[in-house]
Design a protein around this motif. Structure first.
Motif, PDB file in Angstrom:
ATOM      1  N   MET A  27     -56.458  59.013  49.037  1.00 46.02           N
ATOM      2  CA  MET A  27     -56.996  59.183  47.692  1.00 46.02           C
ATOM      3  C   MET A  27     -56.695  57.953  46.842  1.00 46.02           C
ATOM      4  N   GLN A  28     -57.733  57.375  46.272  1.00 45.71           N
ATOM      5  CA  GLN A  28     -57.599  56.187  45.431  1.00 45.71           C
ATOM      6  C   GLN A  28     -58.358  56.381  44.121  1.00 45.71           C
ATOM      7  N   PRO A  29     -57.735  56.083  42.974  1.00 47.08           N
ATOM      8  CA  PRO A  29     -56.331  55.666  42.865  1.00 47.08           C
ATOM      9  C   PRO A  29     -55.394  56.814  43.171  1.00 47.08           C
ATOM     10  N   HIS A  30     -54.189  56.472  43.583  1.00 46.12           N
ATOM     11  CA  HIS A  30     -53.232  57.528  43.863  1.00 46.12           C
ATOM     12  C   HIS A  30     -52.953  58.298  42.575  1.00 46.12           C
ATOM     13  N   PRO A  31     -53.006  59.637  42.617  1.00 43.06           N
ATOM     14  CA  PRO A  31     -52.946  60.419  41.368  1.00 43.06           C
ATOM     15  C   PRO A  31     -51.666  60.256  40.566  1.00 43.06           C
ATOM     16  N   TYR A  32     -50.526  60.078  41.231  1.00 36.04           N
ATOM     17  CA  TYR A  32     -49.269  59.960  40.485  1.00 36.04           C
ATOM     18  C   TYR A  32     -49.057  58.534  39.974  1.00 36.04           C
ATOM     19  N   GLN A  33     -49.497  57.553  40.749  1.00 35.25           N
ATOM     20  CA  GLN A  33     -49.455  56.179  40.258  1.00 35.25           C
ATOM     21  C   GLN A  33     -50.305  56.038  39.005  1.00 35.25           C
ATOM     22  N   ALA A  34     -51.448  56.731  38.977  1.00 38.97           N
ATOM     23  CA  ALA A  34     -52.329  56.672  37.818  1.00 38.97           C
ATOM     24  C   ALA A  34     -51.664  57.251  36.571  1.00 38.97           C
ATOM     25  N   LEU A  35     -50.726  58.177  36.763  1.00 35.90           N
ATOM     26  CA  LEU A  35     -49.986  58.759  35.642  1.00 35.90           C
ATOM     27  C   LEU A  35     -48.823  57.884  35.192  1.00 35.90           C
ATOM     28  N   GLY A  36     -48.498  56.864  36.003  1.00 32.36           N
ATOM     29  CA  GLY A  36     -47.380  55.990  35.678  1.00 32.36           C
ATOM     30  C   GLY A  36     -46.105  56.302  36.426  1.00 32.36           C
ATOM     31  N   ALA A  37     -46.181  57.070  37.494  1.00 33.70           N
ATOM     32  CA  ALA A  37     -44.985  57.396  38.278  1.00 33.70           C
ATOM     33  C   ALA A  37     -44.337  56.113  38.802  1.00 33.70           C
ATOM     34  N   PRO A  38     -43.009  56.038  38.791  1.00 32.37           N
ATOM     35  CA  PRO A  38     -42.298  54.784  39.074  1.00 32.37           C
ATOM     36  C   PRO A  38     -42.121  54.476  40.571  1.00 32.37           C
ATOM     37  N   TYR A  39     -43.209  54.080  41.211  1.00 31.45           N
ATOM     38  CA  TYR A  39     -43.137  53.674  42.613  1.00 31.45           C
ATOM     39  C   TYR A  39     -42.678  52.227  42.769  1.00 31.45           C
ATOM     40  N   GLY A  40     -42.739  51.442  41.696  1.00 29.24           N
ATOM     41  CA  GLY A  40     -42.438  50.028  41.836  1.00 29.24           C
ATOM     42  C   GLY A  40     -43.482  49.375  42.718  1.00 29.24           C
ATOM     43  N   ASP A  41     -43.025  48.579  43.704  1.00 27.15           N
ATOM     44  CA  ASP A  41     -43.971  47.903  44.596  1.00 27.15           C
ATOM     45  C   ASP A  41     -44.168  48.668  45.899  1.00 27.15           C
ATOM     46  N   ARG A  42     -43.734  49.939  45.926  1.00 28.02           N
ATOM     47  CA  ARG A  42     -43.848  50.753  47.133  1.00 28.02           C
ATOM     48  C   ARG A  42     -45.127  51.582  47.125  1.00 28.02           C
ATOM     49  N   SER A  43     -45.728  51.754  48.285  1.00 25.48           N
ATOM     50  CA  SER A  43     -46.892  52.619  48.416  1.00 25.48           C
ATOM     51  C   SER A  43     -46.442  54.049  48.676  1.00 25.48           C
ATOM     52  N   PRO A  44     -47.142  55.036  48.101  1.00 25.30           N
ATOM     53  CA  PRO A  44     -46.815  56.427  48.415  1.00 25.30           C
ATOM     54  C   PRO A  44     -47.332  56.860  49.783  1.00 25.30           C
ATOM     55  N   TYR A  45     -48.212  56.057  50.381  1.00 26.13           N
ATOM     56  CA  TYR A  45     -48.840  56.482  51.626  1.00 26.13           C
ATOM     57  C   TYR A  45     -48.043  56.029  52.844  1.00 26.13           C
ATOM     58  N   PHE A  46     -46.803  56.538  52.930  1.00 26.71           N
ATOM     59  CA  PHE A  46     -45.908  56.283  54.049  1.00 26.71           C
ATOM     60  C   PHE A  46     -45.365  57.604  54.575  1.00 26.71           C
TER      61      PHE A  46
END
Length: 241
Positions: A27-46
Protein backbone atom coordinates in the motif's frame (compact mmCIF):
# COMPACT_ATOMS: atom_id res chain seq x y z
CA UNK A 1 -1.48 -7.86 30.25
CA UNK A 2 -3.05 -10.00 27.55
CA UNK A 3 -3.09 -13.81 27.91
CA UNK A 4 -0.68 -14.40 25.05
CA UNK A 5 1.96 -12.17 26.62
CA UNK A 6 2.73 -14.90 29.17
CA UNK A 7 4.11 -17.14 26.40
CA UNK A 8 7.92 -17.57 26.68
CA UNK A 9 10.03 -16.14 23.87
CA UNK A 10 13.05 -17.97 22.44
CA UNK A 11 14.06 -15.65 19.62
CA UNK A 12 15.67 -17.52 16.73
CA UNK A 13 17.59 -14.43 15.58
CA UNK A 14 16.29 -14.36 12.02
CA UNK A 15 16.87 -11.02 10.29
CA UNK A 16 14.24 -8.60 9.08
CA UNK A 17 14.13 -8.49 5.28
CA UNK A 18 12.20 -6.35 2.80
CA UNK A 19 8.87 -7.57 1.40
CA UNK A 20 9.47 -7.55 -2.38
CA UNK A 21 7.26 -4.97 -4.07
CA UNK A 22 7.42 -6.85 -7.35
CA UNK A 23 5.71 -9.88 -5.79
CA UNK A 24 3.24 -8.27 -3.39
CA UNK A 25 1.06 -5.18 -3.58
CA UNK A 26 2.43 -2.73 -0.99
CA UNK A 27 0.00 0.00 0.00
CA UNK A 28 1.40 3.36 -1.10
CA UNK A 29 1.63 5.76 0.53
CA UNK A 30 1.98 3.75 3.68
CA UNK A 31 -1.01 4.76 5.85
CA UNK A 32 0.90 5.36 9.09
CA UNK A 33 3.79 7.17 7.44
CA UNK A 34 1.19 9.47 5.88
CA UNK A 35 -0.03 10.30 9.40
CA UNK A 36 3.50 11.16 10.49
CA UNK A 37 4.39 7.98 12.38
CA UNK A 38 8.08 8.08 13.38
CA UNK A 39 9.69 5.44 11.16
CA UNK A 40 12.74 7.61 10.49
CA UNK A 41 14.58 6.17 7.48
CA UNK A 42 13.14 2.67 8.02
CA UNK A 43 10.54 1.05 5.79
CA UNK A 44 7.50 -0.56 7.43
CA UNK A 45 7.48 -3.26 4.77
CA UNK A 46 9.87 -5.67 6.50
CA UNK A 47 9.31 -9.13 8.00
CA UNK A 48 11.41 -11.90 9.50
CA UNK A 49 12.83 -14.27 6.87
CA UNK A 50 10.66 -17.23 7.86
CA UNK A 51 7.51 -15.11 7.92
CA UNK A 52 8.19 -13.75 4.44
CA UNK A 53 8.79 -17.29 3.16
CA UNK A 54 5.40 -18.32 4.53
CA UNK A 55 3.76 -15.25 3.00
CA UNK A 56 5.09 -16.25 -0.43
CA UNK A 57 3.47 -19.66 0.03
CA UNK A 58 0.18 -18.08 1.14
CA UNK A 59 0.05 -15.98 -2.02
CA UNK A 60 0.87 -19.01 -4.16
CA UNK A 61 -2.06 -20.82 -2.55
CA UNK A 62 -4.30 -17.83 -3.23
CA UNK A 63 -3.31 -17.79 -6.88
CA UNK A 64 -4.04 -21.48 -7.23
CA UNK A 65 -7.61 -20.66 -6.21
CA UNK A 66 -7.91 -17.18 -7.76
CA UNK A 67 -5.45 -16.76 -10.67
CA UNK A 68 -4.02 -13.25 -10.79
CA UNK A 69 -5.14 -12.28 -7.29
CA UNK A 70 -2.55 -10.94 -4.87
CA UNK A 71 -2.14 -10.25 -1.19
CA UNK A 72 -1.96 -6.53 -0.50
CA UNK A 73 0.25 -5.54 2.43
CA UNK A 74 -1.24 -2.73 4.52
CA UNK A 75 1.36 -2.83 7.29
CA UNK A 76 4.12 -5.07 8.66
CA UNK A 77 6.98 -4.14 11.00
CA UNK A 78 6.44 -1.37 13.56
CA UNK A 79 9.15 0.02 15.85
CA UNK A 80 7.91 0.66 19.40
CA UNK A 81 7.74 4.41 18.75
CA UNK A 82 5.39 3.82 15.84
CA UNK A 83 3.22 1.51 17.93
CA UNK A 84 2.94 4.19 20.62
CA UNK A 85 2.13 6.84 18.00
CA UNK A 86 -0.67 4.73 16.54
CA UNK A 87 -2.16 3.83 19.93
CA UNK A 88 -2.32 7.54 20.72
CA UNK A 89 -3.82 8.24 17.29
CA UNK A 90 -6.49 5.57 17.79
CA UNK A 91 -7.26 6.94 21.26
CA UNK A 92 -7.72 10.46 19.89
CA UNK A 93 -9.96 9.23 17.06
CA UNK A 94 -12.17 7.36 19.52
CA UNK A 95 -12.44 10.42 21.77
CA UNK A 96 -13.46 12.59 18.82
CA UNK A 97 -15.94 9.98 17.56
CA UNK A 98 -17.75 10.28 20.90
CA UNK A 99 -17.87 14.05 20.66
CA UNK A 100 -15.48 14.49 23.59
CA UNK A 101 -12.17 16.31 24.03
CA UNK A 102 -9.08 14.81 25.61
CA UNK A 103 -8.63 17.76 27.96
CA UNK A 104 -12.09 17.27 29.46
CA UNK A 105 -12.18 13.47 29.76
CA UNK A 106 -13.41 12.05 33.04
CA UNK A 107 -11.61 8.96 34.40
CA UNK A 108 -14.62 6.86 33.39
CA UNK A 109 -14.58 8.23 29.83
CA UNK A 110 -10.85 7.66 29.53
CA UNK A 111 -11.32 4.07 30.66
CA UNK A 112 -14.15 3.55 28.17
CA UNK A 113 -12.06 4.82 25.27
CA UNK A 114 -8.98 2.84 26.25
CA UNK A 115 -11.04 -0.34 26.58
CA UNK A 116 -12.17 0.10 22.97
CA UNK A 117 -8.65 0.83 21.74
CA UNK A 118 -6.94 -2.16 23.38
CA UNK A 119 -9.33 -4.58 21.69
CA UNK A 120 -7.44 -3.77 18.49
CA UNK A 121 -4.14 -2.16 19.49
CA UNK A 122 -1.36 -3.58 21.68
CA UNK A 123 -0.08 -0.92 24.07
CA UNK A 124 3.72 -0.91 23.65
CA UNK A 125 6.03 -1.83 26.47
CA UNK A 126 9.79 -1.55 26.86
CA UNK A 127 9.69 -4.98 28.52
CA UNK A 128 11.32 -7.40 26.06
CA UNK A 129 9.10 -10.23 27.34
CA UNK A 130 5.89 -8.52 26.16
CA UNK A 131 6.52 -7.00 22.71
CA UNK A 132 3.64 -5.78 20.53
CA UNK A 133 3.14 -8.38 17.75
CA UNK A 134 4.05 -5.97 14.94
CA UNK A 135 7.30 -5.04 16.69
CA UNK A 136 8.56 -8.62 16.33
CA UNK A 137 8.56 -8.66 12.53
CA UNK A 138 6.22 -11.65 12.70
CA UNK A 139 2.85 -9.90 12.24
CA UNK A 140 1.29 -8.12 9.30
CA UNK A 141 -1.99 -6.59 8.17
CA UNK A 142 -3.24 -7.71 4.78
CA UNK A 143 -6.16 -7.78 2.39
CA UNK A 144 -6.82 -9.12 -1.11
CA UNK A 145 -6.57 -7.62 -4.60
CA UNK A 146 -8.10 -9.00 -7.78
CA UNK A 147 -6.29 -9.61 -11.06
CA UNK A 148 -7.35 -6.12 -12.17
CA UNK A 149 -5.81 -4.45 -9.12
CA UNK A 150 -9.13 -3.78 -7.38
CA UNK A 151 -9.14 -4.11 -3.59
CA UNK A 152 -11.58 -6.83 -2.54
CA UNK A 153 -14.53 -5.76 -0.36
CA UNK A 154 -14.03 -7.15 3.14
CA UNK A 155 -16.94 -5.32 4.73
CA UNK A 156 -14.91 -2.90 6.85
CA UNK A 157 -11.64 -1.01 6.48
CA UNK A 158 -8.47 -2.19 8.16
CA UNK A 159 -8.05 -0.71 11.67
CA UNK A 160 -11.74 0.12 12.14
CA UNK A 161 -12.54 -0.09 15.85
CA UNK A 162 -15.98 -1.68 15.70
CA UNK A 163 -17.66 -5.09 15.79
CA UNK A 164 -17.54 -5.15 11.97
CA UNK A 165 -13.82 -5.85 12.24
CA UNK A 166 -14.35 -9.14 14.04
CA UNK A 167 -13.61 -11.96 11.57
CA UNK A 168 -17.03 -13.62 11.76
CA UNK A 169 -19.15 -10.49 12.06
CA UNK A 170 -21.05 -11.24 8.84
CA UNK A 171 -21.24 -15.02 9.19
CA UNK A 172 -24.98 -15.12 9.88
CA UNK A 173 -25.98 -12.21 7.65
CA UNK A 174 -28.75 -12.73 5.09
CA UNK A 175 -27.51 -9.74 3.06
CA UNK A 176 -25.88 -10.91 -0.16
CA UNK A 177 -23.15 -8.25 -0.12
CA UNK A 178 -22.25 -9.08 3.48
CA UNK A 179 -22.22 -12.79 2.65
CA UNK A 180 -19.70 -11.94 -0.05
CA UNK A 181 -17.56 -10.05 2.46
CA UNK A 182 -17.56 -13.04 4.79
CA UNK A 183 -16.56 -15.32 1.89
CA UNK A 184 -13.63 -13.01 1.12
CA UNK A 185 -12.52 -12.99 4.76
CA UNK A 186 -12.76 -16.78 4.80
CA UNK A 187 -10.65 -17.06 1.65
CA UNK A 188 -7.98 -14.78 3.10
CA UNK A 189 -7.89 -16.78 6.32
CA UNK A 190 -7.72 -20.09 4.47
CA UNK A 191 -4.74 -19.13 2.33
CA UNK A 192 -2.90 -17.60 5.29
CA UNK A 193 -3.58 -20.63 7.49
CA UNK A 194 -2.36 -22.92 4.70
CA UNK A 195 1.07 -21.32 5.27
CA UNK A 196 0.76 -21.70 9.09
CA UNK A 197 -0.28 -18.12 9.90
CA UNK A 198 -2.96 -17.52 12.50
CA UNK A 199 -5.50 -14.69 12.46
CA UNK A 200 -6.04 -12.24 15.31
CA UNK A 201 -9.31 -13.10 17.13
CA UNK A 202 -10.65 -9.54 16.76
CA UNK A 203 -9.24 -8.48 13.38
CA UNK A 204 -9.98 -10.00 9.99
CA UNK A 205 -6.80 -8.43 8.54
CA UNK A 206 -4.12 -9.27 11.15
CA UNK A 207 -2.05 -12.45 10.82
CA UNK A 208 1.09 -13.64 12.54
CA UNK A 209 3.47 -16.56 12.57
CA UNK A 210 5.90 -17.32 15.36
CA UNK A 211 5.11 -14.52 17.80
CA UNK A 212 3.49 -14.84 21.24
CA UNK A 213 -0.05 -14.50 19.92
CA UNK A 214 0.56 -17.23 17.35
CA UNK A 215 2.05 -19.56 19.98
CA UNK A 216 -0.85 -18.89 22.35
CA UNK A 217 -3.36 -19.69 19.60
CA UNK A 218 -1.54 -22.90 18.69
CA UNK A 219 -1.63 -23.94 22.35
CA UNK A 220 -5.36 -23.26 22.45
CA UNK A 221 -5.90 -25.33 19.29
CA UNK A 222 -3.81 -28.31 20.32
CA UNK A 223 -3.89 -28.32 24.12
CA UNK A 224 -0.09 -28.60 24.02
CA UNK A 225 2.31 -26.24 25.78
CA UNK A 226 5.16 -27.10 23.42
CA UNK A 227 4.55 -23.98 21.30
CA UNK A 228 6.85 -21.07 22.13
CA UNK A 229 7.34 -17.71 20.46
CA UNK A 230 10.44 -17.84 18.28
CA UNK A 231 10.26 -14.16 17.36
CA UNK A 232 10.62 -11.48 20.04
CA UNK A 233 11.05 -7.74 19.66
CA UNK A 234 13.21 -7.10 16.60
CA UNK A 235 16.32 -5.06 17.27
CA UNK A 236 18.21 -2.80 14.86
CA UNK A 237 20.98 -5.35 14.33
CA UNK A 238 18.45 -7.75 12.76
CA UNK A 239 17.63 -5.30 9.96
CA UNK A 240 18.92 -6.25 6.51
CA UNK A 241 18.73 -3.32 4.08
Amino acid sequence: MKPYQAIPICDCGEPLVAIPGDRFALMQPHPYQALGAPYGDRSPYFLRVGVLTALVEAQAQLQRQRPGWRIQIFDAFRPLAVQQFMVEQAFLEQVQARGWTTAALTPEQRQEVMAAVVQFWAVPSADATTPPPHSTGAALDVTLMTETGAVVDMGSPIDEISPRSHPNHFVASSNLAEQGCHAHRTLLNQVMESAEFRRHPNEWWHFSLGDQLWAWQRRQETGSDKFLAHYGRASVDLWVQ
